[in-house]
Design an enzyme around this catalytic site. Sequence first.
Site, PDB file in Angstrom:
ATOM      1  NE  ARG A 107      -0.574  -0.557   4.904  1.00 25.52           N
ATOM      2  CZ  ARG A 107      -1.138  -0.422   6.078  1.00 25.52           C
ATOM      3  NH1 ARG A 107      -2.299   0.179   6.169  1.00 25.52           N
ATOM      4  NH2 ARG A 107      -0.561  -0.883   7.151  1.00 25.52           N
ATOM      5  CE  LYS A 127       2.038   2.379   6.302  1.00 22.03           C
ATOM      6  NZ  LYS A 127       2.850   2.100   7.495  1.00 22.03           N
ATOM      7  N   GLY A 140      -4.934  -1.990   0.091  1.00 27.84           N
ATOM      8  CA  GLY A 140      -3.968  -0.960  -0.306  1.00 27.84           C
ATOM      9  C   GLY A 140      -4.158   0.367   0.407  1.00 27.84           C
ATOM     10  NE  ARG A 190       6.244   5.151   5.008  1.00 28.71           N
ATOM     11  CZ  ARG A 190       6.264   3.871   5.376  1.00 28.71           C
ATOM     12  NH1 ARG A 190       6.159   3.538   6.660  1.00 28.71           N
ATOM     13  NH2 ARG A 190       6.408   2.912   4.473  1.00 28.71           N
ATOM     14  CG  ASP A 266       8.141  -7.332   7.066  1.00 32.08           C
ATOM     15  OD1 ASP A 266       8.364  -8.284   7.822  1.00 32.08           O
ATOM     16  OD2 ASP A 266       7.095  -6.657   7.109  1.00 32.08           O
ATOM     17  CG  ASN A 267       7.719  -3.744   9.796  1.00 30.32           C
ATOM     18  OD1 ASN A 267       7.409  -3.459   8.651  1.00 30.32           O
ATOM     19  ND2 ASN A 267       6.875  -4.275  10.658  1.00 30.32           N
TER      20      ASN A 267
HETATM   21  P1  AMP Z   1       2.797  -4.027   8.192  1.00 33.72           P
HETATM   22  O1  AMP Z   1       2.292  -4.991   9.220  1.00 33.72           O
HETATM   23  O2  AMP Z   1       2.006  -2.757   8.096  1.00 33.72           O
HETATM   24  O3  AMP Z   1       4.272  -3.779   8.293  1.00 33.72           O
HETATM   25  O4  AMP Z   1       2.544  -4.748   6.787  1.00 33.72           O
HETATM   26  C1  AMP Z   1       3.024  -6.021   6.444  1.00 33.72           C
HETATM   27  C2  AMP Z   1       2.794  -6.244   4.968  1.00 33.72           C
HETATM   28  O5  AMP Z   1       1.405  -6.192   4.667  1.00 33.72           O
HETATM   29  C3  AMP Z   1       3.458  -5.236   4.070  1.00 33.72           C
HETATM   30  O6  AMP Z   1       3.870  -5.913   2.918  1.00 33.72           O
HETATM   31  C4  AMP Z   1       2.342  -4.258   3.779  1.00 33.72           C
HETATM   32  O7  AMP Z   1       2.544  -3.577   2.572  1.00 33.72           O
HETATM   33  C5  AMP Z   1       1.147  -5.174   3.706  1.00 33.72           C
HETATM   34  N1  AMP Z   1      -0.105  -4.492   4.071  1.00 33.72           N
HETATM   35  C6  AMP Z   1      -0.518  -4.128   5.303  1.00 33.72           C
HETATM   36  N2  AMP Z   1      -1.726  -3.540   5.250  1.00 33.72           N
HETATM   37  C7  AMP Z   1      -2.092  -3.536   3.950  1.00 33.72           C
HETATM   38  C8  AMP Z   1      -3.239  -3.068   3.252  1.00 33.72           C
HETATM   39  N3  AMP Z   1      -4.256  -2.491   3.868  1.00 33.72           N
HETATM   40  N4  AMP Z   1      -3.258  -3.239   1.914  1.00 33.72           N
HETATM   41  C9  AMP Z   1      -2.258  -3.834   1.271  1.00 33.72           C
HETATM   42  N5  AMP Z   1      -1.149  -4.287   1.866  1.00 33.72           N
HETATM   43  C10 AMP Z   1      -1.066  -4.153   3.188  1.00 33.72           C
HETATM   44 MG    MG Z   2       5.664  -3.048   7.455  1.00 33.64          MG
END
Ligand code: AMP
Ligand code: MG
Length: 508
Positions: A107, A127, A140, A190, A266-267
Site C-alpha cells: 500500500r 502510504k 492498499g 513519508r 520487513d520493518n
Molecule cells: P505491516 O504490518 O504494516 O508492516 O505490513 C506487512 C505487509 O502487509 C506489508 O507488505 C504491507 O505492505 C502489507 N499491508 C498491510 N496492510 C495492507 C493493506 N491495507 N493493503 C495492502 N497491503 C497491506
Molecule cells: Mg511493514
Amino acid sequence: MNGRRAILRAMPDPTSPLQDLPLDHGYAALGGSYHARVSPAPLPDARLLHFNPDAAALIGLDPAAADDPAFLAVMAGNAELPGGDYLASLYAGHQFGQWVPQLGDGRALLIGAVRNTRGETWELQLKGAGPTPFSRFADGRAVLRSSIREYLCGEAMHRLGIPTTRALCLVGSSEPVRRETVEHAAVVCRMAPSFLRFGHFEVFFYRNQHEQLRPLADYAIESFFPQFAGRPDRYRAWLTEVCERTARLMAQWQTAGFCHGVMNTDNMSILGLTLDYGPYGFMDGFDAGHICNHSDEGGRYAYDQQPRIGHWNVSRLVQATLPLLHENPDTAVEIGTAIIDGYGTAYGQEVVQRWRAKIGLREHHDGDEQLVNRLLTLMHQGRSDFTRSFRHLSRIRAGDEGPATGVREEIVAQEAFDAWVTDYRARLRAEQSDDAMRAAAMNAVNPKYVLRNHLAQACIERAEAGDFGELGRLMQLLARPFDEQPEFEAYAAEPPAEARHISVSCSS
Ligand code: AMP
Ligand code: MG
C-alpha cells in the site's frame, strides 16, 4: 554567527513548487526484478489535514504548497507528479519469527527521490495510495487512525534525536475502509533517504536468485554508504555498519522507553531508521516486559526483548547476504559471524553511555551500570512513569541529604529510592558534579514530553469527529520535547486511570 548567516544567504532559494523539484530514480533504475510500476488509486474528497513545514524544508518545497490544489492532488494520489516514477517495491521477511516469502509494498508507492541543495536525497512515498501487485488481497489503504499515529511519531522520534522516517503531510478522505469497523482512508507522504528493508535482500536469497543481491547491495552502498563504494571489502564494511546502526537504534529505543511492536525483518531499515509505525508505544509506567502490541501474544517484541530481536534480525540480513561476502560458503559464514558479533559490542557501548547520560554522569566509574540497574529495577517494581521519573532526576542536588523531595513522589517504591539517592549523590560528588550543569545536560536527554498513547488516542478521536486542532497542537508540542512548555504542562502528566490500558493492534 555572521559566517553562518553568510553561508545561508549563499544557498539558492530553497522554495520551489513540488513539480519543479529535481527527482532522482536510482531505485527504479535497478529494473523490474525489484519492483512493479503502479499508479495511485484516486481518493475521494481529499483534504490536507496537516502539512509539515520542517519536512518540506528538507526537500526545498515551498511551504505555500499547503494551499496549492495541485500539491494536494499529488499527495492524495489523484494526480501523478510530473517526472515521478511510481512504483511498489518487492520484499519478503520474517514475521514473528516465521519466514514469509512474499511481502512487498502492499500500500506504499515510491514517487522518486528529491535531491536538495545540500546534495541529500529524500525519497517521497505515499502510504495508503491503493493496491499494488504485493497487496495480497488487502485493500492498499491505510486508515486515518493509523496514519495519524505514523505521522505524529515520525516527527516525535526525529525531535528526540532518534533516527526515523519523516512525514511531509497527511491527507484525509471520505473513502470508507473496512477494518474492525468502517473507518476512513488517509495517505501519509513519508520521507526517508531510502525505505530499503532487510527483507529487500532476504527475498532474493530465499528465492535462490542470488545474482539479484549484488546490484541491490551496490545500489545501497553507492547511494547511502558512499564511504565504502568501490572497496573490495565493501559488503563486509557495509553490513558491519548496518549491524552497528541497528544496535545503536535499539539503544536509543530502550533509553527512550519506546517499543516498536512489530520488529519483523520487513520493518527493519537498512539505514538504521525507525520504520513502519504500527502498534508502537512509549511506555507510561515502566514495565521491563511491556508488550505494546495487543496481537503479540507471546511477547516476542516486548520492551526487554528488543535488543535481542535486533540481533536476531541483523543475523537474518547477514545470512541473506552471505553470497556477497565470499565465494567459499564456509569463509562467508566466518566473515558473517564476525560481523554479527559486532552487534553486541556496539549495543553495549551505546546503551551504557546513554543510560549514564540519563542519570547525569559525566565520567565512567566502576559500579555505574549497577547504579542504573538498581534504579530501573525499582522503577519496574513500582511501575513508575518512565518519562517523568527520568525527567525529575535532574532536580536532585549532589550535596543534599535525606529524601529527594519533589523527585521521590514520582517513584512508587519510595524507600528503596531514598537508599538509591544516597548512593547516587555520593557518585555525583565523586565526579564533582555541578548541579546546574548536570540538570541542563540531563534535561537535554530526558524529554519532558513524549507521544504517550493516550495523547495520540485523544487526537485520533477528535480527528475522527472532524476536529484537527489537536493534531496541530501535538505536532507543535512534540517539536520541542526537551523544553519546558508551560502551556502544555498537562501533556506531561501520567495518563488518566481510564486511559492506561489503551490497546493497540496491528490493524491499520
Ligand atoms: P505491516 O504490518 O504494516 O508492516 O505490513 C506487512 C505487509 O502487509 C506489508 O507488505 C504491507 O505492505 C502489507 N499491508 C498491510 N496492510 C495492507 C493493506 N491495507 N493493503 C495492502 N497491503 C497491506
Ligand atoms: Mg511493514
